[in-house]
Design a protein around this motif. Structure first.
Motif, PDB file in Angstrom:
ATOM      1  N   ILE A   1       6.563  15.181 -36.903  1.00 23.88           N
ATOM      2  CA  ILE A   1       7.038  16.415 -37.539  1.00 23.88           C
ATOM      3  C   ILE A   1       7.772  17.292 -36.529  1.00 23.88           C
ATOM      4  O   ILE A   1       8.792  17.917 -36.838  1.00 23.88           O
ATOM      5  N   THR A   2       7.262  17.333 -35.306  1.00 23.98           N
ATOM      6  CA  THR A   2       7.893  18.170 -34.277  1.00 23.98           C
ATOM      7  C   THR A   2       9.294  17.682 -33.962  1.00 23.98           C
ATOM      8  O   THR A   2      10.223  18.483 -33.792  1.00 23.98           O
ATOM      9  N   LEU A   3       9.481  16.368 -33.894  1.00 20.67           N
ATOM     10  CA  LEU A   3      10.821  15.817 -33.677  1.00 20.67           C
ATOM     11  C   LEU A   3      11.762  16.232 -34.799  1.00 20.67           C
ATOM     12  O   LEU A   3      12.900  16.660 -34.557  1.00 20.67           O
ATOM     13  N   SER A   4      11.286  16.122 -36.030  1.00 18.62           N
ATOM     14  CA  SER A   4      12.129  16.470 -37.182  1.00 18.62           C
ATOM     15  C   SER A   4      12.409  17.966 -37.233  1.00 18.62           C
ATOM     16  O   SER A   4      13.538  18.392 -37.505  1.00 18.62           O
ATOM     17  N   LEU A   5      11.386  18.770 -36.985  1.00 18.34           N
ATOM     18  CA  LEU A   5      11.556  20.220 -37.005  1.00 18.34           C
ATOM     19  C   LEU A   5      12.539  20.665 -35.930  1.00 18.34           C
ATOM     20  O   LEU A   5      13.411  21.518 -36.176  1.00 18.34           O
ATOM     21  N   ARG A   6      12.410  20.090 -34.748  1.00 17.04           N
ATOM     22  CA  ARG A   6      13.330  20.423 -33.654  1.00 17.04           C
ATOM     23  C   ARG A   6      14.770  20.097 -34.058  1.00 17.04           C
ATOM     24  O   ARG A   6      15.691  20.864 -33.780  1.00 17.04           O
ATOM     25  N   HIS A   7      14.938  18.961 -34.721  1.00 16.81           N
ATOM     26  CA  HIS A   7      16.285  18.567 -35.162  1.00 16.81           C
ATOM     27  C   HIS A   7      16.815  19.525 -36.231  1.00 16.81           C
ATOM     28  O   HIS A   7      17.970  19.941 -36.189  1.00 16.81           O
ATOM     29  N   GLN A   8      15.973  19.885 -37.190  1.00 15.43           N
ATOM     30  CA  GLN A   8      16.399  20.779 -38.259  1.00 15.43           C
ATOM     31  C   GLN A   8      16.738  22.179 -37.749  1.00 15.43           C
ATOM     32  O   GLN A   8      17.571  22.873 -38.335  1.00 15.43           O
ATOM     33  N   LEU A   9      16.098  22.595 -36.660  1.00 11.45           N
ATOM     34  CA  LEU A   9      16.312  23.945 -36.128  1.00 11.45           C
ATOM     35  C   LEU A   9      17.249  23.966 -34.923  1.00 11.45           C
ATOM     36  O   LEU A   9      17.367  24.982 -34.243  1.00 11.45           O
ATOM     37  N   LYS A  10      17.952  22.854 -34.692  1.00  7.65           N
ATOM     38  CA  LYS A  10      18.750  22.742 -33.472  1.00  7.65           C
ATOM     39  C   LYS A  10      19.874  23.769 -33.387  1.00  7.65           C
ATOM     40  O   LYS A  10      20.318  24.103 -32.288  1.00  7.65           O
ATOM     41  N   ASN A  11      20.327  24.280 -34.521  1.00  5.89           N
ATOM     42  CA  ASN A  11      21.406  25.267 -34.506  1.00  5.89           C
ATOM     43  C   ASN A  11      20.898  26.701 -34.650  1.00  5.89           C
ATOM     44  O   ASN A  11      21.649  27.605 -34.997  1.00  5.89           O
ATOM     45  N   THR A  12      19.613  26.901 -34.389  1.00  5.56           N
ATOM     46  CA  THR A  12      19.015  28.237 -34.436  1.00  5.56           C
ATOM     47  C   THR A  12      18.544  28.623 -33.030  1.00  5.56           C
ATOM     48  O   THR A  12      18.659  27.844 -32.078  1.00  5.56           O
ATOM     49  N   SER A  13      17.987  29.815 -32.938  1.00  2.85           N
ATOM     50  CA  SER A  13      17.449  30.289 -31.656  1.00  2.85           C
ATOM     51  C   SER A  13      16.051  29.764 -31.371  1.00  2.85           C
ATOM     52  O   SER A  13      15.482  30.043 -30.318  1.00  2.85           O
ATOM     53  N   ILE A  14      15.480  28.996 -32.299  1.00  2.00           N
ATOM     54  CA  ILE A  14      14.075  28.576 -32.180  1.00  2.00           C
ATOM     55  C   ILE A  14      13.950  27.302 -31.352  1.00  2.00           C
ATOM     56  O   ILE A  14      14.492  26.250 -31.715  1.00  2.00           O
ATOM     57  N   LYS A  15      13.217  27.387 -30.264  1.00  2.00           N
ATOM     58  CA  LYS A  15      12.873  26.204 -29.473  1.00  2.00           C
ATOM     59  C   LYS A  15      11.573  25.626 -30.016  1.00  2.00           C
ATOM     60  O   LYS A  15      10.625  26.368 -30.288  1.00  2.00           O
ATOM     61  N   VAL A  16      11.537  24.328 -30.190  1.00  2.00           N
ATOM     62  CA  VAL A  16      10.362  23.675 -30.765  1.00  2.00           C
ATOM     63  C   VAL A  16       9.712  22.796 -29.698  1.00  2.00           C
ATOM     64  O   VAL A  16      10.299  21.808 -29.253  1.00  2.00           O
ATOM     65  N   PHE A  17       8.506  23.178 -29.308  1.00  2.00           N
ATOM     66  CA  PHE A  17       7.771  22.482 -28.258  1.00  2.00           C
ATOM     67  C   PHE A  17       6.665  21.615 -28.846  1.00  2.00           C
ATOM     68  O   PHE A  17       6.083  21.944 -29.880  1.00  2.00           O
ATOM     69  N   GLU A  18       6.376  20.530 -28.151  1.00  2.00           N
ATOM     70  CA  GLU A  18       5.150  19.768 -28.392  1.00  2.00           C
ATOM     71  C   GLU A  18       4.396  19.694 -27.075  1.00  2.00           C
ATOM     72  O   GLU A  18       4.901  19.147 -26.094  1.00  2.00           O
TER      73      GLU A  18
END
Length: 244
Positions: free
Chosen positions: A161-178
């Protein structure tokens, strides 16, 4: 990610890794909000650390998650970091009929809650110049222990899920960490211990925090910690090919 000047929500913040994150971020000059199921424990923490904001919330319940998100955004609109930390680790014997109440609680807490909360906060976080979602997975996401199969499966799902979420938010200011801990010396896993007051040993919490905070500060978006590195051989090489 900047590690100061944030407003941070941490689920499962009453003990272990969650409480350690709360204390560390508070020390660094952040506004910290924690939630948990145990009202008495939250009151005890707030008495000891008056700056920490507390909220009773069972993240295994849909209504509690929705009310938590609405309350945080209304009362703390500067919130820019979500740490999905709450977790439960139970024994499950798949060779006989399982107790679905236990299974559902484990899945709701470990997997559904991070998915739901991330979706509830994503649009709000995307309005912030600096924002992050930090998912706590486990070294067991990569090499499961067969006597806790549901826990390991939920953590493997958190990795995905983290991989997918990071991809979906790649054009936003949100960094997604695992952040993937090894066995850390907390009360997690008390289900398999006769004395529920004991921890299971493992890496001291302060040693885990040193490495985890270093990863967050340096934008290491996928960070297996200490022994968990041995469980993670390499990233999914096909992910970028399949998701251009």
């Amino acid at each position: 990610m900047q590690t100061t000047g944030n407003t941070i929500l941490i689920t499962g913040g009453t003990s272990g890794i969650g409480l350690a994150f709360a204390k560390e971020f508070l020390k660094l000059g952040n506004k910290v909000i924690i939630c948990g199921r145990r009202k008495n424990r939250l009151e005890e923490i707030q008495h000891q650390q008056k700056e920490i904001v507390t909220r009773v919330c069972d993240v295994a319940k849909t209504k509690d998650r929705e009310e938590l998100a609405a309350w945080v955004v209304t009362n703390f609109p500067d919130v820019n970091v979500l740490i999905n930390n709450a977790g439960v680790q139970l024994l499950t014997d798949l060779t006989k009929p399982v107790d679905l109440t236990r299974v559902n609680n484990e899945v709701e807490t470990n997997l559904t809650a991070p998915i739901h909360l991330s979706s509830l906060f994503a649009q709000h976080l995307s309005t912030k110049k600096e924002a992050a979602i930090i998912n706590i997975s486990s070294g067991l996401a990569f090499v499961p222990l067969s006597f806790m199969p549901v826990y390991c499966a939920t953590k493997a799902a958190i990795h995905s899920i983290t991989l997918s979420l990071r991809h979906q938010l790649k054009n936003t200011s949100i960094k997604v960490f695992e952040i993937a801990p090894p066995a850390v010396d907390t009360e997690l896993g008390s289900d398999r211990r006769e004395d529920k007051t004991l921890s299971h040993g493992g890496l001291p919490v302060d040693k885990f925090m040193e490495e985890a905070m270093e990863a967050i500060k340096n934008d290491i978006l996928e960070a297996p910690i200490a022994g968990a590195k041995n469980s993670r051989e390499k990233r999914e090489v096909l992910f970028d090919i399949m998701n251009p």
